[in-house]
Design a protein around this motif. Structure first.
Motif, PDB file in Angstrom:
ATOM      1  N   ALA A   1     -15.461  34.187  -8.154  1.00 23.45           N
ATOM      2  CA  ALA A   1     -16.844  33.705  -8.287  1.00 23.45           C
ATOM      3  C   ALA A   1     -17.815  34.599  -7.515  1.00 23.45           C
ATOM      4  CB  ALA A   1     -16.936  32.260  -7.786  1.00 23.45           C
ATOM      5  N   PHE A   2     -17.399  35.101  -6.351  1.00 19.71           N
ATOM      6  CA  PHE A   2     -18.265  36.031  -5.613  1.00 19.71           C
ATOM      7  C   PHE A   2     -18.516  37.298  -6.434  1.00 19.71           C
ATOM      8  CE2 PHE A   2     -19.363  35.295  -1.040  1.00 19.71           C
ATOM      9  CZ  PHE A   2     -19.084  33.945  -1.018  1.00 19.71           C
ATOM     10  N   VAL A   3     -17.481  37.759  -7.135  1.00 21.52           N
ATOM     11  CA  VAL A   3     -17.661  38.936  -8.002  1.00 21.52           C
ATOM     12  C   VAL A   3     -18.592  38.577  -9.160  1.00 21.52           C
ATOM     13  CG1 VAL A   3     -16.490  40.552  -9.556  1.00 21.52           C
ATOM     14  CG2 VAL A   3     -15.409  39.886  -7.383  1.00 21.52           C
ATOM     15  N   ASP A   4     -18.308  37.472  -9.807  1.00 16.58           N
ATOM     16  CA  ASP A   4     -19.100  37.084 -10.984  1.00 16.58           C
ATOM     17  C   ASP A   4     -20.572  36.877 -10.640  1.00 16.58           C
ATOM     18  OD1 ASP A   4     -16.721  37.130 -12.354  1.00 16.58           O
ATOM     19  OD2 ASP A   4     -16.463  34.939 -12.401  1.00 16.58           O
ATOM     20  N   GLN A   5     -20.817  36.293  -9.473  1.00 14.91           N
ATOM     21  CA  GLN A   5     -22.196  35.957  -9.089  1.00 14.91           C
ATOM     22  C   GLN A   5     -22.877  37.070  -8.287  1.00 14.91           C
ATOM     23  OE1 GLN A   5     -23.761  33.305 -10.185  1.00 14.91           O
ATOM     24  NE2 GLN A   5     -21.999  32.290 -11.124  1.00 14.91           N
ATOM     25  N   ASP A   6     -22.135  38.179  -8.077  1.00  8.79           N
ATOM     26  CA  ASP A   6     -22.716  39.299  -7.318  1.00  8.79           C
ATOM     27  C   ASP A   6     -23.213  38.801  -5.949  1.00  8.79           C
ATOM     28  OD1 ASP A   6     -23.440  41.914  -6.935  1.00  8.79           O
ATOM     29  OD2 ASP A   6     -25.392  41.725  -7.923  1.00  8.79           O
ATOM     30  N   ALA A   7     -22.321  38.070  -5.256  1.00  8.61           N
ATOM     31  CA  ALA A   7     -22.739  37.330  -4.062  1.00  8.61           C
ATOM     32  C   ALA A   7     -22.582  38.124  -2.770  1.00  8.61           C
ATOM     33  CB  ALA A   7     -21.959  36.018  -3.986  1.00  8.61           C
ATOM     34  N   PHE A   8     -22.651  39.434  -2.844  1.00  9.99           N
ATOM     35  CA  PHE A   8     -22.589  40.245  -1.620  1.00  9.99           C
ATOM     36  C   PHE A   8     -23.288  41.579  -1.851  1.00  9.99           C
ATOM     37  CE2 PHE A   8     -19.295  42.800  -3.541  1.00  9.99           C
ATOM     38  CZ  PHE A   8     -18.571  41.900  -4.319  1.00  9.99           C
ATOM     39  N   GLN A   9     -23.697  42.180  -0.739  1.00  9.99           N
ATOM     40  CA  GLN A   9     -24.245  43.540  -0.805  1.00  9.99           C
ATOM     41  C   GLN A   9     -23.352  44.460   0.039  1.00  9.99           C
ATOM     42  OE1 GLN A   9     -28.537  43.983  -0.396  1.00  9.99           O
ATOM     43  NE2 GLN A   9     -28.826  41.920  -1.201  1.00  9.99           N
ATOM     44  N   CYS A  10     -23.545  44.456   1.365  1.00 16.31           N
ATOM     45  CA  CYS A  10     -22.692  45.336   2.177  1.00 16.31           C
ATOM     46  C   CYS A  10     -21.269  44.799   2.277  1.00 16.31           C
ATOM     47  CB  CYS A  10     -23.288  45.518   3.568  1.00 16.31           C
ATOM     48  SG  CYS A  10     -23.046  44.104   4.682  1.00 16.31           S
ATOM     49  N   GLY A  11     -21.112  43.496   2.172  1.00 21.35           N
ATOM     50  CA  GLY A  11     -19.780  42.887   2.169  1.00 21.35           C
ATOM     51  C   GLY A  11     -19.227  42.545   3.534  1.00 21.35           C
ATOM     52  N   TYR A  12     -19.954  42.860   4.599  1.00 24.09           N
ATOM     53  CA  TYR A  12     -19.362  42.638   5.926  1.00 24.09           C
ATOM     54  C   TYR A  12     -19.125  41.156   6.207  1.00 24.09           C
ATOM     55  CZ  TYR A  12     -18.059  43.629  10.692  1.00 24.09           C
ATOM     56  OH  TYR A  12     -17.338  43.738  11.862  1.00 24.09           O
ATOM     57  N   CYS A  13     -20.045  40.323   5.770  1.00 21.21           N
ATOM     58  CA  CYS A  13     -19.894  38.884   6.031  1.00 21.21           C
ATOM     59  C   CYS A  13     -18.970  38.207   5.026  1.00 21.21           C
ATOM     60  CB  CYS A  13     -21.257  38.194   5.983  1.00 21.21           C
ATOM     61  SG  CYS A  13     -21.906  38.009   4.287  1.00 21.21           S
ATOM     62  N   THR A  14     -18.632  38.931   3.943  1.00 22.98           N
ATOM     63  CA  THR A  14     -18.020  38.278   2.777  1.00 22.98           C
ATOM     64  C   THR A  14     -16.666  37.612   3.061  1.00 22.98           C
ATOM     65  OG1 THR A  14     -19.204  39.873   1.401  1.00 22.98           O
ATOM     66  CG2 THR A  14     -17.465  38.598   0.341  1.00 22.98           C
ATOM     67  N   PRO A  15     -15.744  38.251   3.789  1.00 26.26           N
ATOM     68  CA  PRO A  15     -14.481  37.528   4.059  1.00 26.26           C
ATOM     69  C   PRO A  15     -14.720  36.189   4.761  1.00 26.26           C
ATOM     70  CG  PRO A  15     -14.248  39.852   4.579  1.00 26.26           C
ATOM     71  CD  PRO A  15     -15.715  39.625   4.316  1.00 26.26           C
ATOM     72  N   GLY A  16     -15.621  36.204   5.742  1.00 26.29           N
ATOM     73  CA  GLY A  16     -15.930  34.955   6.449  1.00 26.29           C
ATOM     74  C   GLY A  16     -16.607  33.952   5.541  1.00 26.29           C
ATOM     75  N   GLN A  17     -17.512  34.434   4.681  1.00 23.05           N
ATOM     76  CA  GLN A  17     -18.195  33.529   3.741  1.00 23.05           C
ATOM     77  C   GLN A  17     -17.163  32.887   2.799  1.00 23.05           C
ATOM     78  OE1 GLN A  17     -21.369  32.787   3.834  1.00 23.05           O
ATOM     79  NE2 GLN A  17     -22.455  34.524   4.733  1.00 23.05           N
ATOM     80  N   ILE A  18     -16.236  33.698   2.304  1.00 23.03           N
ATOM     81  CA  ILE A  18     -15.258  33.174   1.348  1.00 23.03           C
ATOM     82  C   ILE A  18     -14.318  32.177   2.032  1.00 23.03           C
ATOM     83  CG2 ILE A  18     -13.262  33.802  -0.080  1.00 23.03           C
ATOM     84  CD1 ILE A  18     -14.810  36.336  -0.907  1.00 23.03           C
ATOM     85  N   MET A  19     -13.836  32.522   3.231  1.00 25.56           N
ATOM     86  CA  MET A  19     -12.937  31.580   3.913  1.00 25.56           C
ATOM     87  C   MET A  19     -13.667  30.286   4.266  1.00 25.56           C
ATOM     88  SD  MET A  19     -10.220  33.222   3.651  1.00 25.56           S
ATOM     89  CE  MET A  19      -9.164  31.981   4.405  1.00 25.56           C
ATOM     90  N   SER A  20     -14.924  30.408   4.662  1.00 27.53           N
ATOM     91  CA  SER A  20     -15.692  29.199   4.959  1.00 27.53           C
ATOM     92  C   SER A  20     -15.961  28.416   3.678  1.00 27.53           C
ATOM     93  CB  SER A  20     -17.009  29.590   5.636  1.00 27.53           C
ATOM     94  OG  SER A  20     -17.617  28.468   6.207  1.00 27.53           O
ATOM     95  N   GLY A  21     -16.224  29.138   2.579  1.00 20.74           N
ATOM     96  CA  GLY A  21     -16.432  28.471   1.292  1.00 20.74           C
ATOM     97  C   GLY A  21     -15.184  27.733   0.824  1.00 20.74           C
ATOM     98  N   VAL A  22     -14.016  28.334   1.064  1.00 19.39           N
ATOM     99  CA  VAL A  22     -12.761  27.646   0.709  1.00 19.39           C
ATOM    100  C   VAL A  22     -12.641  26.358   1.523  1.00 19.39           C
ATOM    101  CG1 VAL A  22     -10.236  27.811   0.853  1.00 19.39           C
ATOM    102  CG2 VAL A  22     -11.562  29.725  -0.061  1.00 19.39           C
TER     103      VAL A  22
END
Ligand code: FES
Ligand code: FES
Length: 202
Positions: free
Chosen positions: A141-162
């Motif tokens: 869903a992060f890929v589909d929604q283009d939900a990141f730019q630099c990506g640094y926060c993304t692992p934390g965002q995804i784990m928190s989203g889970v």
């Protein structure tokens, strides 16, 4: 009267801080008791207080002897080479280090590794079955929604989203926003992050 061998003020403060943290880590382990911590004090060659801790990380049992002051974040990145979990503030303020411990989200930078004896830890590397397997629905869903730019926060965002999905805090965009508020995105991808969580919710 002045001492004959005065310590530079900065050095004295640093020593007392080190002493404090070392003492805090040890006394914290003692107060919490063996039923909670379970970690065995190790007989280290030097005087650094250390403990053996066994935990399951992404399905693999790991046993390691660590300095009692080691955070879960540093254990993952520096001892296990799992650098997907990011260090932002190292002070509990950004959420970049979010992982799951026994299926509950925690800030890795605020969690002492020695507290996790017997725990199950899931990081971004363990979310999908492997390099060849499908992505976790929230990763997709992060890929589909283009939900990141630099990506640094993304692992934390995804784990928190889970965690947010598991907890059921996804009833509305406002509810998601509230329960994801501990995860900061300097690139400002919040609108798309919420859309990604809504997509993964289905
Ligand atoms: S690195 Fe842990 S909250 Fe920022
Ligand atoms: S995508 Fe850059 S900090 Fe979130």
């Amino acid at each position: 009267m002045a001492s004959e061998n005065p310590q530079p003020p900065g050095e004295a403060a640093a020593v007392s801080r080190r002493t404090f943290f070392a003492a805090s880590a040890v006394s914290g382990a003692v107060v919490a008791g063996s039923s909670l911590l379970g970690a065995e004090p190790a007989t280290a060659a030097d005087s650094t207080p250390s403990s053996r801790v066994s935990l399951t990380v992404n399905g693999t049992r790991r046993t390691v002897t660590v300095d009692n002051r080691t955070s879960l974040l540093d254990l993952l990145r520096e001892h296990f080479g799992l650098t997907g979990t990011k260090k932002g503030c190292d002070a509990g303020a950004c959420g970049a280090c979010t992982v799951l411990v026994d299926d509950r989200r925690v800030n890795g930078c605020l969690t002492l590794a020695v507290r996790l004896d017997g725990a199950k830890v899931t990081t971004i590397e363990g979310l999908s079955p492997g390099d060849e397997g499908p992505l976790h629905p929230l990763q997709q869903a992060f890929v589909d929604q283009d939900a990141f730019q630099c990506g640094y926060c993304t692992p934390g965002q995804i784990m928190s989203g889970v965690g947010c999905l598991k907890e059921g805090h996804t009833g509305s965009p406002d509810e998601i926003r509230e329960w994801m508020s501990g995860n900061i995105c300097r690139c400002g991808c919040y609108v798309k992050i919420i859309k990604a969580i809504q997509q993964a919710k289905g």
